[in-house]
Design a protein around this motif. Structure first.
Motif, PDB file in Angstrom:
ATOM      1  N   VAL A 174       5.998   7.284   5.861  1.00 45.09           N
ATOM      2  CA  VAL A 174       5.425   7.702   5.164  1.00 45.09           C
ATOM      3  C   VAL A 174       4.387   8.684   4.707  1.00 45.09           C
ATOM      4  N   THR A 175       4.845  10.015   5.609  1.00 37.86           N
ATOM      5  CA  THR A 175       3.885  10.957   5.777  1.00 37.86           C
ATOM      6  C   THR A 175       4.648  11.866   4.276  1.00 37.86           C
ATOM      7  N   SER A 176       6.089  11.238   4.707  1.00 32.54           N
ATOM      8  CA  SER A 176       6.505  12.188   3.603  1.00 32.54           C
ATOM      9  C   SER A 176       6.526  11.756   2.156  1.00 32.54           C
ATOM     10  N   ALA A 177       6.860  10.173   1.893  1.00 36.76           N
ATOM     11  CA  ALA A 177       6.178   9.926   1.166  1.00 36.76           C
ATOM     12  C   ALA A 177       4.885  10.779   0.505  1.00 36.76           C
ATOM     13  N   LEU A 178       4.200  10.509   0.851  1.00 39.20           N
ATOM     14  CA  LEU A 178       2.616  11.287   0.267  1.00 39.20           C
ATOM     15  C   LEU A 178       2.544  12.120   0.527  1.00 39.20           C
ATOM     16  N   VAL A 220      -7.962  17.837  -5.156  1.00 37.32           N
ATOM     17  CA  VAL A 220      -8.742  16.949  -5.019  1.00 37.32           C
ATOM     18  C   VAL A 220      -9.225  16.337  -5.747  1.00 37.32           C
ATOM     19  N   GLY A 221      -8.712  16.120  -7.088  1.00 36.11           N
ATOM     20  CA  GLY A 221      -9.181  14.941  -8.221  1.00 36.11           C
ATOM     21  C   GLY A 221      -8.190  14.086  -7.607  1.00 36.11           C
ATOM     22  N   ALA A 222      -7.142  14.236  -6.568  1.00 35.13           N
ATOM     23  CA  ALA A 222      -6.673  12.597  -6.879  1.00 35.13           C
ATOM     24  C   ALA A 222      -7.311  11.429  -6.193  1.00 35.13           C
ATOM     25  N   SER A 223      -8.499  10.990  -6.277  1.00 32.77           N
ATOM     26  CA  SER A 223      -8.748   9.793  -5.413  1.00 32.77           C
ATOM     27  C   SER A 223      -7.963   8.900  -4.599  1.00 32.77           C
ATOM     28  N   ARG A 224      -7.917   7.738  -4.620  1.00 34.33           N
ATOM     29  CA  ARG A 224      -7.579   6.928  -3.667  1.00 34.33           C
ATOM     30  C   ARG A 224      -6.656   6.341  -4.867  1.00 34.33           C
ATOM     31  N   LYS A 225      -6.812   6.130  -6.041  1.00 33.85           N
ATOM     32  CA  LYS A 225      -5.975   5.672  -7.006  1.00 33.85           C
ATOM     33  C   LYS A 225      -4.662   6.652  -6.884  1.00 33.85           C
ATOM     34  N   VAL A 226      -4.910   7.338  -6.794  1.00 33.91           N
ATOM     35  CA  VAL A 226      -3.858   8.553  -6.968  1.00 33.91           C
ATOM     36  C   VAL A 226      -3.084   7.843  -6.055  1.00 33.91           C
ATOM     37  N   VAL A 227      -3.381   7.946  -4.862  1.00 32.59           N
ATOM     38  CA  VAL A 227      -2.782   7.197  -3.282  1.00 32.59           C
ATOM     39  C   VAL A 227      -2.159   6.358  -3.492  1.00 32.59           C
ATOM     40  N   MET A 228      -2.984   5.062  -3.287  1.00 34.70           N
ATOM     41  CA  MET A 228      -2.426   3.861  -3.585  1.00 34.70           C
ATOM     42  C   MET A 228      -0.849   3.738  -4.533  1.00 34.70           C
ATOM     43  N   PRO A 229      -0.894   4.081  -5.450  1.00 36.41           N
ATOM     44  CA  PRO A 229       0.286   3.960  -5.789  1.00 36.41           C
ATOM     45  C   PRO A 229       1.508   4.662  -5.325  1.00 36.41           C
ATOM     46  N   ILE A 230       1.682   5.718  -4.646  1.00 38.18           N
ATOM     47  CA  ILE A 230       2.414   6.451  -4.193  1.00 38.18           C
ATOM     48  C   ILE A 230       2.794   5.519  -2.440  1.00 38.18           C
ATOM     49  N   LEU A 231       1.990   4.895  -2.052  1.00 35.33           N
ATOM     50  CA  LEU A 231       2.029   4.016  -0.669  1.00 35.33           C
ATOM     51  C   LEU A 231       2.276   3.154  -1.321  1.00 35.33           C
ATOM     52  N   LYS A 232       2.466   2.794  -2.431  1.00 33.11           N
ATOM     53  CA  LYS A 232       2.339   1.113  -2.932  1.00 33.11           C
ATOM     54  C   LYS A 232       3.979   1.476  -3.182  1.00 33.11           C
ATOM     55  N   ALA A 233       4.533   2.754  -3.945  1.00 34.28           N
ATOM     56  CA  ALA A 233       6.192   2.454  -4.300  1.00 34.28           C
ATOM     57  C   ALA A 233       6.759   2.850  -2.908  1.00 34.28           C
ATOM     58  N   TRP A 234       6.502   3.390  -1.642  1.00 32.17           N
ATOM     59  CA  TRP A 234       7.580   3.288  -0.428  1.00 32.17           C
ATOM     60  C   TRP A 234       7.172   2.211   0.170  1.00 32.17           C
ATOM     61  N   LEU A 235       6.228   1.510   0.305  1.00 37.12           N
ATOM     62  CA  LEU A 235       6.197   0.099   0.439  1.00 37.12           C
ATOM     63  C   LEU A 235       7.524  -1.307  -0.021  1.00 37.12           C
ATOM     64  N   ALA A 236       7.422  -0.817  -1.420  1.00 42.77           N
ATOM     65  CA  ALA A 236       8.995  -1.444  -1.918  1.00 42.77           C
ATOM     66  C   ALA A 236       9.878  -0.726  -2.390  1.00 42.77           C
ATOM     67  N   THR A 237      10.024  -0.346  -1.283  1.00 47.81           N
ATOM     68  CA  THR A 237      11.508   0.499  -0.883  1.00 47.81           C
ATOM     69  C   THR A 237      12.258   0.077  -0.092  1.00 47.81           C
ATOM     70  N   ARG A 238      11.177  -0.525   0.800  1.00 45.75           N
ATOM     71  CA  ARG A 238      11.114  -1.172   2.525  1.00 45.75           C
ATOM     72  C   ARG A 238      11.724  -3.024   2.446  1.00 45.75           C
ATOM     73  N   THR A 239      12.521  -2.875   3.308  1.00 49.90           N
ATOM     74  CA  THR A 239      12.568  -4.780   3.769  1.00 49.90           C
ATOM     75  C   THR A 239      12.189  -5.373   4.651  1.00 49.90           C
TER      76      THR A 239
END
Length: 376
Positions: free
Chosen positions: A323-327, A356-375
């Motif tokens: 997840v660190t790499s994904a972020l 500093v303009g990247a709030s959780r609204k930016v972080v969440m899609p990155i996290l969700k995209a990484w989760l979507a690659t997992r099984t």
């Protein structure tokens, strides 16, 4: 603002058994699960608007619901401050644990409008058939409702309250008394960092709507004073434990058999981790909440200068590295992360965030995209 009796908990049938005796249906305006100021004010004002627009022959009960248990309301320090300042006390609000949405839905007497979010979390997926409306300012999610019966108002502006105010101005401007205008105005000012372009959250529509709201108040407010007042209220966490800080403003992302908490805290992550109980609290919080991983997003705002940092806590080394790499790499490295010390807290890595303009609204899609690659 219409009489606050319309959002009194007395009007929400807590058991879900006798709503039909009072109304043919209950229309719930539901904020998101973080219950930040934008979510809370959007739910309250939009519910008043929907109530005011009803045809008397088809009237239903319209109530705003704050999407947290009542016991967590004191954690939302800027929400409690701003609502109380405008005469809205806790005992006149309805919280998620005070109305049985499942039973109401089973009885066929529930309608739901989502504000400040447009995709239900997995735990609320059962409500999908009751959703009739959406009002949100996030980029449209691929999993957003596509049913034609759902009225979708989704536009990427700085604050959901900008869209709420726009709807009120268009459909029933008489609702915009000084109290309602101030509720909305302060929220927009906080969300957009005082309409500051450097924070990369404000849009021309936020500026125009805030200006129109300011003209409805006498005397016109100082946006800087409002911003400082709300920022100080949000940052006043002196009485909160580490666990309460992690529950103060949290979203949850799931996928691939994982449940990940994403907590925003109004201080630097390095300061949070430096608390004497910081490391122990992370482990205990992970266990009690059922997460496999926790992201902590830190933010401080001083004289309109924004700083952000981020920490990933996960006992599983492989998952933490993934997840660190994904972020770090997500969306072309949009977060601009640089490693920083995390005071020797085990199973944790921390980063300064250059964007500093990247709030959780930016972080969440990155996290969700990484989760979507997992099984799972």
């Amino acid at each position: 603002m219409p009489s606050r009796k319309h959002c009194s908990r007395k009007n929400a049938d807590q058991s879900g058994m006798s709503v039909s005796a009072r109304w043919p249906a209950l229309h719930v305006v539901l904020g998101n699960e973080s219950c930040d100021l934008d979510s809370a004010v959007s739910a309250i004002v939009y519910a008043f608007l929907l109530h005011s627009l009803q045809n008397g022959e088809e009237a239903v009960g319209v109530v705003p619901v704050l999407n947290i248990p009542a016991s967590e309301y004191p954690l939302k320090t800027e929400v409690t401050h701003w609502l109380q300042k405008h005469g809205i006390l806790q005992n006149s609000l309805i919280f998620r644990d005070e109305v049985n949405l499942s039973r109401l839905q089973d009885g066929g007497s529930l309608r739901v409008t989502l504000v400040d979010h447009h995709v239900l979390p997995p735990a609320d997926a059962y409500l999908e058939s009751s959703v009739v409306g959406v009002l949100d300012h996030r980029p449209l999610d691929p999993n957003a409702p596509t049913n034609e019966r759902v009225t979708m108002i989704v536009e990427p502006v700085g604050s959901c309250c900008t869209l709420v105010a726009e709807q009120v101005m268009a459909k029933n401007p008489a609702l915009l008394d000084p109290v309602t205008a101030s509720l909305l105005y302060g929220t927009i000012i906080l969300d957009t960092v005082n309409l500051n372009p450097a924070a990369k959250r404000v849009t021309p529509k936020d500026i125009e709507v805030a200006s129109q709201l300011a003209r409805l108040m006498s005397p016109p407010p100082s946006s800087l004073e409002v911003f400082q007042e709300l920022t100080e209220a949000k940052a006043d966490v002196s009485g909160l434990t580490c666990d309460q800080l992690l529950r103060k403003d949290v979203k949850v992302a799931t996928g691939g058999g994982l449940c990940v908490g994403v907590a925003s805290v109004p201080l630097r992550v390095t300061d949070f981790l430096g608390r004497s109980e910081g490391g122990r609290c992370l482990a205990e919080h992970l266990a009690t909440q059922g997460y496999q991983m926790l992201l902590v997003l830190g933010i401080t705002i001083t004289q309109e200068t924004v700083t952000r940092d981020l920490a990933v806590y996960c006992p599983d080394t492989h998952l933490r590295e993934q997840v660190t790499s994904a972020l770090v790499e997500g969306q072309g490295g949009v977060l601009q992360l640089a490693p920083q010390e995390c005071d020797g807290v085990e199973s944790c890595v921390a980063f300064r965030q250059g964007n500093v303009g990247a709030s959780r609204k930016v972080v969440m899609p990155i996290l969700k995209a990484w989760l979507a690659t997992r099984t799972s």
